[in-house]
Design a protein around this motif. Sequence first.
Motif, PDB file in Angstrom:
ATOM      1  N   LEU A 163      18.548   5.480   5.205  1.00 45.55           N
ATOM      2  CA  LEU A 163      18.156   4.256   4.520  1.00 45.55           C
ATOM      3  C   LEU A 163      18.684   3.035   5.262  1.00 45.55           C
ATOM      4  N   SER A 164      17.956   1.928   5.122  1.00 48.60           N
ATOM      5  CA  SER A 164      18.382   0.654   5.701  1.00 48.60           C
ATOM      6  C   SER A 164      19.295  -0.055   4.706  1.00 48.60           C
TER       7      SER A 164
ATOM      8  N   PRO B  56      32.153   6.290   9.351  1.00 48.77           N
ATOM      9  CA  PRO B  56      31.212   6.086  10.471  1.00 48.77           C
ATOM     10  C   PRO B  56      30.485   4.745  10.417  1.00 48.77           C
ATOM     11  N   GLU B  57      30.005   4.360   9.223  1.00 50.32           N
ATOM     12  CA  GLU B  57      29.240   3.110   9.154  1.00 50.32           C
ATOM     13  C   GLU B  57      30.128   1.890   9.067  1.00 50.32           C
ATOM     14  N   ILE B  58      31.356   2.047   8.592  1.00 48.76           N
ATOM     15  CA  ILE B  58      32.310   0.932   8.662  1.00 48.76           C
ATOM     16  C   ILE B  58      32.539   0.566  10.127  1.00 48.76           C
TER      17      ILE B  58
ATOM     18  N   GLU C 249      22.189  -4.148  -0.442  1.00 48.31           N
ATOM     19  CA  GLU C 249      20.744  -3.981  -0.599  1.00 48.31           C
ATOM     20  C   GLU C 249      20.328  -2.768   0.248  1.00 48.31           C
ATOM     21  N   ILE C 250      19.827  -1.763  -0.424  1.00 46.44           N
ATOM     22  CA  ILE C 250      19.465  -0.512   0.249  1.00 46.44           C
ATOM     23  C   ILE C 250      17.984  -0.263   0.049  1.00 46.44           C
ATOM     24  N   SER C 251      17.215  -0.433   1.128  1.00 42.51           N
ATOM     25  CA  SER C 251      15.760  -0.193   1.106  1.00 42.51           C
ATOM     26  C   SER C 251      15.079  -0.878  -0.077  1.00 42.51           C
ATOM     27  N   GLY C 252      15.391  -2.153  -0.271  1.00 46.34           N
ATOM     28  CA  GLY C 252      14.735  -2.934  -1.314  1.00 46.34           C
ATOM     29  C   GLY C 252      15.373  -2.843  -2.677  1.00 46.34           C
ATOM     30  N   HIS C 253      16.437  -2.059  -2.840  1.00 46.45           N
ATOM     31  CA  HIS C 253      17.167  -1.960  -4.097  1.00 46.45           C
ATOM     32  C   HIS C 253      18.528  -2.630  -3.945  1.00 46.45           C
ATOM     33  N   MET C 254      18.883  -3.519  -4.863  1.00 49.36           N
ATOM     34  CA  MET C 254      20.221  -4.079  -4.869  1.00 49.36           C
ATOM     35  C   MET C 254      21.111  -3.121  -5.655  1.00 49.36           C
TER      36      MET C 254
ATOM     37  N   TRP D 146      21.270   1.206   9.736  1.00 48.46           N
ATOM     38  CA  TRP D 146      20.649   2.404   9.179  1.00 48.46           C
ATOM     39  C   TRP D 146      21.760   3.406   8.889  1.00 48.46           C
ATOM     40  N   MET D 147      21.804   3.901   7.652  1.00 48.81           N
ATOM     41  CA  MET D 147      22.854   4.832   7.245  1.00 48.81           C
ATOM     42  C   MET D 147      22.227   6.135   6.761  1.00 48.81           C
ATOM     43  N   ASN D 148      22.854   7.237   7.159  1.00 43.35           N
ATOM     44  CA  ASN D 148      22.379   8.563   6.774  1.00 43.35           C
ATOM     45  C   ASN D 148      23.180   9.033   5.563  1.00 43.35           C
ATOM     46  N   PHE D 149      22.591   8.938   4.369  1.00 45.89           N
ATOM     47  CA  PHE D 149      23.280   9.276   3.133  1.00 45.89           C
ATOM     48  C   PHE D 149      23.081  10.749   2.782  1.00 45.89           C
TER      49      PHE D 149
END
Length: 325
Positions: free
Chosen positions: A123-124, A156-158, A64-69, A137-140
Amino acid sequence: MDQPKVGKTEVPTKDKSMAIYMVQPWHRMTRQKVTQSFTRVNKIMFPPLATSRGAEGPLIIEAEISGHMIHRMYVDGGSSMEVLYEHCFNRLRPEIKSQMVPATTSLTSFSGETIWLLGQLRLSVTIGDAGHSTRAWMNFMIVRSLSLYNGIIGRPEIKEIQAVPSTAHGMLKFPVDGGIVTIRSTILIPTECATVITSSKEILKDAKVRHENFKVALHLNFSDQEPSDMTGVPRSVAKHWLNIREEYSPVQQKKRDQAPVRAKAIQAEVQKLVEAGIMREVYYHDWLSNPVMVKKHDGSWRICVDFTDLNKACPQDCYPLPKIN
């Protein structure tokens, strides 16, 4: 003492997250019935794995990324950054897309191609279910490129969420309060690969009969097309690259302005190739060659490219074409 069972709560329709599945119509997706589980242990461990029982595909999860699955997120421990592909970015809500900021870096693929970023977006991201999940929080980096996936979660996010991926098991495990969450991979099956496999099996069954040719569907939506049509041919079917000598430096030809009539013809021909999926917009800063317009007998224009500098950098073909009169 048994834990009390908690029933599923109904979520109002207006509060449900928008799901983003897939954009490429020539791939189908199957999902396992159980995608995640929770165990009350403190250590991340994987069960013994027999050679014949290992997972074959990449590690694909939902997040789920900022309200989107968003489905088809590739967990790639070899990637040094997080990536969100343009076809997925375009389906985000406008208020989220407006938060994108310019990016000053570029990406280099395994083939050496340089891809310039459209921008970057923070994005969260939530992985897991309502009861057991992790959030970061991930920087895409927003990338314009054809891909099976909607995005990539990199190294990095793993590390940030303290997750441990196992491609062999098809699992992603990470700690939460009270235990370990296990996310099982979604299974992706490219349809063009299935088509090739099916064709090969049919040939083996009928081995006594000699088949001179057999057809492979180039695109699911255009099954009657053949290689001569060259519309959206995936790289798994046909791919070409240039064998450039290492000692040659890239050459950027100086831009040649075209007359209005020729410029209009160039634009029309390029648009046809883009719509057919043969060409796509990229930002090359290494090699640059000018178009050359040649008038046909019927008065229309044929678009060519001045590959003089590029030809000098490529080894001579040991098998030249015969004389064509």
